[in-house]
Design a protein around this motif. Structure first.
Motif, PDB file in Angstrom:
ATOM      1  N   PHE A  46       0.834  -1.203   0.000  1.00 36.67           N
ATOM      2  CA  PHE A  46       0.000   0.000   0.000  1.00 36.67           C
ATOM      3  C   PHE A  46       0.869   1.253   0.000  1.00 36.67           C
ATOM      4  O   PHE A  46       0.641   2.188  -0.781  1.00 36.67           O
ATOM      5  CB  PHE A  46      -0.917   0.005   1.228  1.00 36.67           C
ATOM      6  CG  PHE A  46      -1.656   1.299   1.427  1.00 36.67           C
ATOM      7  CD1 PHE A  46      -2.780   1.595   0.672  1.00 36.67           C
ATOM      8  CD2 PHE A  46      -1.216   2.231   2.366  1.00 36.67           C
ATOM      9  CE1 PHE A  46      -3.458   2.806   0.853  1.00 36.67           C
ATOM     10  CE2 PHE A  46      -1.885   3.423   2.551  1.00 36.67           C
ATOM     11  CZ  PHE A  46      -3.011   3.717   1.789  1.00 36.67           C
ATOM     12  N   VAL A  47       1.889   1.277   0.848  1.00 37.17           N
ATOM     13  CA  VAL A  47       2.763   2.454   0.948  1.00 37.17           C
ATOM     14  C   VAL A  47       3.499   2.695  -0.368  1.00 37.17           C
ATOM     15  O   VAL A  47       3.564   3.828  -0.867  1.00 37.17           O
ATOM     16  CB  VAL A  47       3.771   2.269   2.105  1.00 37.17           C
ATOM     17  CG1 VAL A  47       4.824   3.373   2.081  1.00 37.17           C
ATOM     18  CG2 VAL A  47       3.053   2.268   3.443  1.00 37.17           C
ATOM     19  N   THR A  49       2.674   1.628  -3.428  1.00 37.24           N
ATOM     20  CA  THR A  49       1.733   1.985  -4.489  1.00 37.24           C
ATOM     21  C   THR A  49       1.281   3.430  -4.360  1.00 37.24           C
ATOM     22  O   THR A  49       1.128   4.141  -5.368  1.00 37.24           O
ATOM     23  CB  THR A  49       0.520   1.045  -4.459  1.00 37.24           C
ATOM     24  OG1 THR A  49       0.958  -0.314  -4.600  1.00 37.24           O
ATOM     25  CG2 THR A  49      -0.455   1.376  -5.570  1.00 37.24           C
ATOM     26  N   LEU A  50       1.063   3.890  -3.146  1.00 38.35           N
ATOM     27  CA  LEU A  50       0.636   5.265  -2.920  1.00 38.35           C
ATOM     28  C   LEU A  50       1.683   6.243  -3.439  1.00 38.35           C
ATOM     29  O   LEU A  50       1.360   7.255  -4.079  1.00 38.35           O
ATOM     30  CB  LEU A  50       0.393   5.488  -1.422  1.00 38.35           C
ATOM     31  CG  LEU A  50      -0.423   6.731  -1.027  1.00 38.35           C
ATOM     32  CD1 LEU A  50      -1.839   6.644  -1.568  1.00 38.35           C
ATOM     33  CD2 LEU A  50      -0.437   6.871   0.491  1.00 38.35           C
ATOM     34  N   ARG A  53       1.628   6.280  -7.274  1.00 39.03           N
ATOM     35  CA  ARG A  53       0.460   7.015  -7.787  1.00 39.03           C
ATOM     36  C   ARG A  53       0.687   8.526  -7.697  1.00 39.03           C
ATOM     37  O   ARG A  53       0.239   9.284  -8.562  1.00 39.03           O
ATOM     38  CB  ARG A  53      -0.802   6.612  -7.012  1.00 39.03           C
ATOM     39  CG  ARG A  53      -1.307   5.212  -7.347  1.00 39.03           C
ATOM     40  CD  ARG A  53      -2.534   4.867  -6.506  1.00 39.03           C
ATOM     41  NE  ARG A  53      -3.681   5.665  -6.884  1.00 39.03           N
ATOM     42  CZ  ARG A  53      -4.576   5.309  -7.805  1.00 39.03           C
ATOM     43  NH1 ARG A  53      -4.419   4.161  -8.453  1.00 39.03           N
ATOM     44  NH2 ARG A  53      -5.593   6.076  -8.088  1.00 39.03           N
ATOM     45  N   GLY A  54       1.380   8.948  -6.644  1.00 37.86           N
ATOM     46  CA  GLY A  54       1.707  10.365  -6.534  1.00 37.86           C
ATOM     47  C   GLY A  54       2.607  10.821  -7.663  1.00 37.86           C
ATOM     48  O   GLY A  54       2.402  11.908  -8.241  1.00 37.86           O
ATOM     49  N   GLY A 218       8.072   5.707   0.584  1.00 42.13           N
ATOM     50  CA  GLY A 218       7.650   4.923  -0.574  1.00 42.13           C
ATOM     51  C   GLY A 218       8.675   3.873  -0.960  1.00 42.13           C
ATOM     52  O   GLY A 218       8.331   2.727  -1.256  1.00 42.13           O
TER      53      GLY A 218
END
Length: 439
Positions: A46-47, A49-50, A53-54, A218
């Motif tokens: 999750f971390v 991927t976030l 995406r940023g 990230g």
């Protein structure tokens, strides 16, 4: 405030610490490890991927504004002049040669292939059904598809193209045309458009820098997730990739650019390496072409004998548009990820990689983490997800230092060649006293 400043680490040190921490924590763990019933693998995923995406969020507005401002800043064709035209011609030639060297090196070493198979599983890259379909769709195309590449360069709807990761090349071409023809608008219109796009660029720079503040977190998630799933095996392809980039950069710097100095400039390359050694050392240690610029100018004028007139035009322009090392790295990185996914790129796709690497090395070279943005564009154009970018951050710091040194040296080679073409005397004279021409 003094205490905070004292303990504030630079971003690259934070990323290196994050990588080390991720390895220490995740290597002993299995994918099924949990804390309070929560899957650690899912948290790391999750971390990471976030963060990706940023990065993807800023790609289109950042690239578009950067290219428009950069092309507009060059001025209209009639104002670029003879020296400007020759300088830009050399920069395009050297960047194209660098990209071709990178393309040849990555096709020979094939870092994304392990024991004849794509390294997708070793690198823990996901393989969703839609990706497998995309690979089938774009693999094995004939050279006739090159015509399709040129057709996709001109969008029928720029808004739709901006929202489609497979059409980012069209966005780049639109930005080049827009920036070029902004110079043809009236004075009031030019000023309004220039202020608007500069404002967009500055704003996107701040957003990018804000996102990059979270890069250590990230990177921690991306590296930890990979290490949990594959262990140390994932670093074998990365080691081959690292060595491929190092070899290609060294070949371009010590073979290609030396030949250009000899054939186009008629000078002894060894004398130029000696003259530029302080600048290359500064570029390597700072990983910043802009920070090295004063040292580059000083070496050129005092040690290489290039006039102030030539160096003051060629070097700042080169720091903006000429990024041989960056372009080479973009090409190798994109091909590495494509190989890891099992994508067999045809001549048409490889031509697209070369073209986008050339354009993005001009358009986004001056922004933070420019290579990540450019690689995101290339991956989108050939139909691959951004997931592989996180792996590149593991080796990015050292390679960034190396490619910056190549960038700076290429700029200096152009200055010497342009000085010789302009008839300057005393350029890289084989004696201790070099008297530069000041004009």
């Amino acid at each position: 405030m003094g205490g905070r400043a004292m303990f504030k680490l630079q971003l690259h040190w934070q990323i290196l610490i994050a990588i080390a921490a991720a390895l220490l924590i995740s290597l002993p763990l299995s994918v099924s490890a949990e804390v309070f019933g929560i899957s650690l693998y899912a948290v790391f995923d999750f971390v990471g991927t976030l963060f990706l995406r940023g990065l993807k969020m800023v790609v289109v507005p950042l690239v578009l504004a950067s290219i428009i401002c950069g092309v507009y800043g060059l001025g209209s064709g009639e104002h670029v002049g003879r020296l400007g035209g020759k300088t830009l011609g050399f920069y395009m030639l050297s960047s194209l040669l660098a990209i071709c060297i990178g393309l040849a090196a990555v096709n020979i070493s094939q870092p994304g292939i392990v024991d004849g198979e794509p390294a997708r599983e070793q690198l823990n890259l996901s393989a969703p059904e839609e990706l497998d379909g995309a690979l089938d769709k774009v693999s094995g195309k004939s050279t006739e598809d090159i015509a399709g590449v040129f057709l996709r360069m001109l969008p029928t709807n720029i808004v739709d193209a901006a929202g489609d990761s497979n059409q980012l090349l069209a966005v780049i071409i639109f930005g080049v045309l827009f920036g070029l023809f902004m110079n043809k608008a009236g004075a009031k219109g030019r000023e309004t458009l220039a202020n608007f796009w500069q404002g967009v660029f500055d704003t996107m720079m701040h957003i990018t820098m804000f996102i990059m503040k979270f890069a250590p977190i990230g990177v921690f998630g991306l590296v930890a997730k990979t290490a949990m799933a594959t262990g140390v095996q994932s670093f074998i392809p990365l080691a081959v990739f690292f060595l491929t980039v190092v070899f290609a950069l060294a070949f371009h710097m010590f073979i290609t650019l030396a030949l250009l100095l000899k054939t186009l400039g008629g000078v002894n390359p060894i004398l130029h390496y000696r003259a530029m050694f302080p600048a290359m050392l500064t570029a390597f240690s700072t990983a910043s072409s802009s920070a090295t610029l004063p040292v580059t100018m000083d070496c050129l004028q005092k040690k290489a004998g290039v006039s102030n007139k030539t160096s003051s035009f060629v070097i700042p322009l080169g720091a903006t548009v000429n990024m041989d090392g960056t372009a080479l790295y973009e090409c190798v990185a994109a091909m590495f990820i494509a190989q890891a996914y099992g994508l067999d790129l045809s001549i048409a796709q490889q031509f697209m990689v070369v073209l986008i690497a050339l354009l993005t090395s001009v358009g986004v070279a001056g922004i933070p983490s420019a290579s990540l943005v450019a690689i995101a564009i290339i991956l989108g154009a050939i139909g691959l997800p951004l997931e592989g970018i996180g792996l590149l951050l593991v080796t990015d710091r050292v390679l960034d230092m190396m490619r910056t040194a190549v960038n700076v040296f290429s700029d200096s080679c152009c200055a010497v060649i342009m000085a010789k073409a302009e008839g300057e005397t005393g350029v890289l004279a084989p004696n201790d006293e070099i008297k530069p021409e000041h004009a």
